[in-house]
Write a protein that holds these residues in place. Structure first.
Motif, PDB file in Angstrom:
ATOM      1  N   SER A 255       0.846  -1.204   0.000  1.00 36.56           N
ATOM      2  CA  SER A 255       0.000   0.000   0.000  1.00 36.56           C
ATOM      3  C   SER A 255       0.871   1.240   0.000  1.00 36.56           C
ATOM      4  CB  SER A 255      -0.929   0.025   1.222  1.00 36.56           C
ATOM      5  OG  SER A 255      -0.176   0.228   2.414  1.00 36.56           O
ATOM      6  N   MET A 259      -3.445   4.933  -0.717  1.00 33.27           N
ATOM      7  CA  MET A 259      -4.321   3.758  -0.622  1.00 33.27           C
ATOM      8  C   MET A 259      -4.895   3.593   0.771  1.00 33.27           C
ATOM      9  SD  MET A 259      -2.190   0.862  -2.709  1.00 33.27           S
ATOM     10  CE  MET A 259      -1.496   1.157  -4.336  1.00 33.27           C
ATOM     11  N   ILE A 268      -6.001   1.926  -5.229  1.00 28.42           N
ATOM     12  CA  ILE A 268      -5.758   0.485  -5.319  1.00 28.42           C
ATOM     13  C   ILE A 268      -6.122  -0.019  -6.708  1.00 28.42           C
ATOM     14  CG2 ILE A 268      -6.511  -1.774  -4.463  1.00 28.42           C
ATOM     15  CD1 ILE A 268      -6.826  -0.472  -1.687  1.00 28.42           C
ATOM     16  N   ILE A 323      -7.845  -8.278  -3.523  1.00 32.66           N
ATOM     17  CA  ILE A 323      -8.231  -7.180  -2.626  1.00 32.66           C
ATOM     18  C   ILE A 323      -8.955  -7.818  -1.443  1.00 32.66           C
ATOM     19  CG2 ILE A 323      -9.602  -5.086  -2.352  1.00 32.66           C
ATOM     20  CD1 ILE A 323      -9.385  -4.628  -5.348  1.00 32.66           C
ATOM     21  N   TYR A 334      -5.146  -1.954   1.245  1.00 27.59           N
ATOM     22  CA  TYR A 334      -3.987  -2.466   0.525  1.00 27.59           C
ATOM     23  C   TYR A 334      -4.412  -3.548  -0.454  1.00 27.59           C
ATOM     24  CZ  TYR A 334      -4.401  -6.450   3.743  1.00 27.59           C
ATOM     25  OH  TYR A 334      -4.862  -7.539   4.437  1.00 27.59           O
ATOM     26  N   LEU A 335      -3.463  -3.977  -1.285  1.00 25.99           N
ATOM     27  CA  LEU A 335      -3.669  -5.102  -2.194  1.00 25.99           C
ATOM     28  C   LEU A 335      -2.669  -6.200  -1.843  1.00 25.99           C
ATOM     29  CD1 LEU A 335      -1.148  -5.149  -4.467  1.00 25.99           C
ATOM     30  CD2 LEU A 335      -2.411  -3.173  -5.320  1.00 25.99           C
TER      31      LEU A 335
END
Length: 361
Positions: A255, A259, A268, A323, A334-335
């Motif tokens: 992130s 984000m 994101i 995700i 975050y991803l």
């Protein structure tokens, strides 16, 4: 095999001997020429270091680590990240080092050098990482730890986050490693038993910038070192057992400040779009052999995506990028990039994520 085992009780008798107050042992740790192995050696210093910059540059025989030829074998160790020593205790330290050739240029497996340059450029975006290091425990004959010698355990299902002697193998190693990391100052954030028996995972992060690679590499060193004390082998192979068994990855959570801020889901989604356009570049960076290791793992089965295709989704563990459900609902966070292999170099993984997402390279 028993004759190879030393008496740890006898060792403790010597480790309890005091050393002078103005001296300490510093173990220098570095990545060898394979890009996967770790090496170390120790020197005495006549002070208690508080920063890696206080420690002297050292050298080693690079012809014995795949990093130099015998005719010009000195490779230099530049201390970069300092940790408390959970093995020798007291004021003793371990230090992560970069490796440099005789001409003062980084060695081929010193990926920290470029990673630091990239992290410095993206500093204002505050890139955070959290990496999930999966690994498998083996006996010294390279048979999975706790598995029947002439067969296989029951099918996957009861082992993930399991409990009990028939479901969990090697917990002592996991607990010892966790405590060693906490003691040393590594930002370890958790651990759990994984889907395949004798497979485990620990998580490091959140870490900002270059600290991610430093902490992850040193935590790997601790893992091998702790397992050594238990006469057990650790493998980071992404598919140690062929067939209907899960592989091992290093899922990487990422992130930026944008984000993590309200309505960060927009950022994101932008990041995922950028990642979709550089799939091959990332696959090449996500294992030491430019995808050859990972292709055994990223098959589209066993909670993986196909190595050939890019995909993304909410709470979908069969995608390249996940995700988390909570982030989708909160519209910020975050991803998770699920593609990196368990034996990937965290400096390379974090560098390419920042290049693609933050620097638009």
């Amino acid at each position: 095999m028993a004759s190879m085992l030393t008496n740890k009780t006898m060792l403790d008798r010597y480790m309890r001997l005091p050393i002078p107050d103005d001296k300490c042992q510093v173990m220098y740790v570095w990545i060898d020429g394979s890009g996967e192995g770790l090496r170390s050696k120790t020197r005495t210093v006549n002070f208690i270091p508080k920063s890696p910059s206080e420690l002297p540059i050292w050298n080693f025989d690079g012809s014995s680590t795949g990093q130099a030829e015998g005719s010009n074998s000195d490779v230099y160790l530049h201390p970069v990240a300092l940790y408390r020593d959970p093995f020798r205790l007291g004021n003793n330290k371990l230090v992560m080092c970069e490796t440099y050739k005789h001409n003062k240029k980084p060695t081929e497996t010193n990926h920290r050098h470029k990673c630091l340059e990239v992290m410095t450029k993206a500093r204002d975006q505050h890139p955070w990482f959290g990496m999930e290091q999966e690994y498998t425990l083996l006996d010294t004959d390279n048979h999975p730890f706790g598995w029947p010698k002439n067969g296989f355990p029951g099918p996957q299902g009861p082992y993930y986050c399991g409990v009990g002697a028939t479901r969990v193998f090697g917990r002592d190693i996991v607990e010892a490693h966790y405590r060693a990391c906490l003691y040393s100052g590594i930002n370890i954030s958790g651990e759990n038993a994984e889907v395949m028996p004798a497979q485990w995972e620990f998580q490091v992060g959140p870490c900002e910038g270059i600290t991610m690679g430093d902490d992850l590499w040193m935590s790997r060193y601790f893992l091998h070192r702790v397992a050594e004390d238990f006469n057990v082998v650790v493998t980071l192979d992404p598919k140690p057992i062929p067939g209907d068994w899960n592989g091992a990855g290093m899922h990487s959570n990422f992130s930026t400040q944008a984000m993590r801020d309200p309505n960060g889901i927009v950022e994101i989604e932008k990041a995922i779009d950028k990642l979709s356009r550089h799939h091959i570049r990332h696959i090449k960076a996500y294992d030491p052999n430019e995808g050859k290791d990972n292709e055994r793992r990223l098959t589209g089965l066993h909670e993986t995506s196909s190595i050939h295709d890019f995909s993304a989704g909410v709470a979908n563990r069969a995608c390249s990028i996940r995700i988390p459900r909570g982030c989708a609902e909160e519209k910020m966070g975050y991803l998770e990039d699920r593609r990196p292999s368990s034996n990937a170099d965290p400096y390379m993984v974090s560098e390419v994520l920042v290049r693609t997402i933050c620097l638009d390279e």
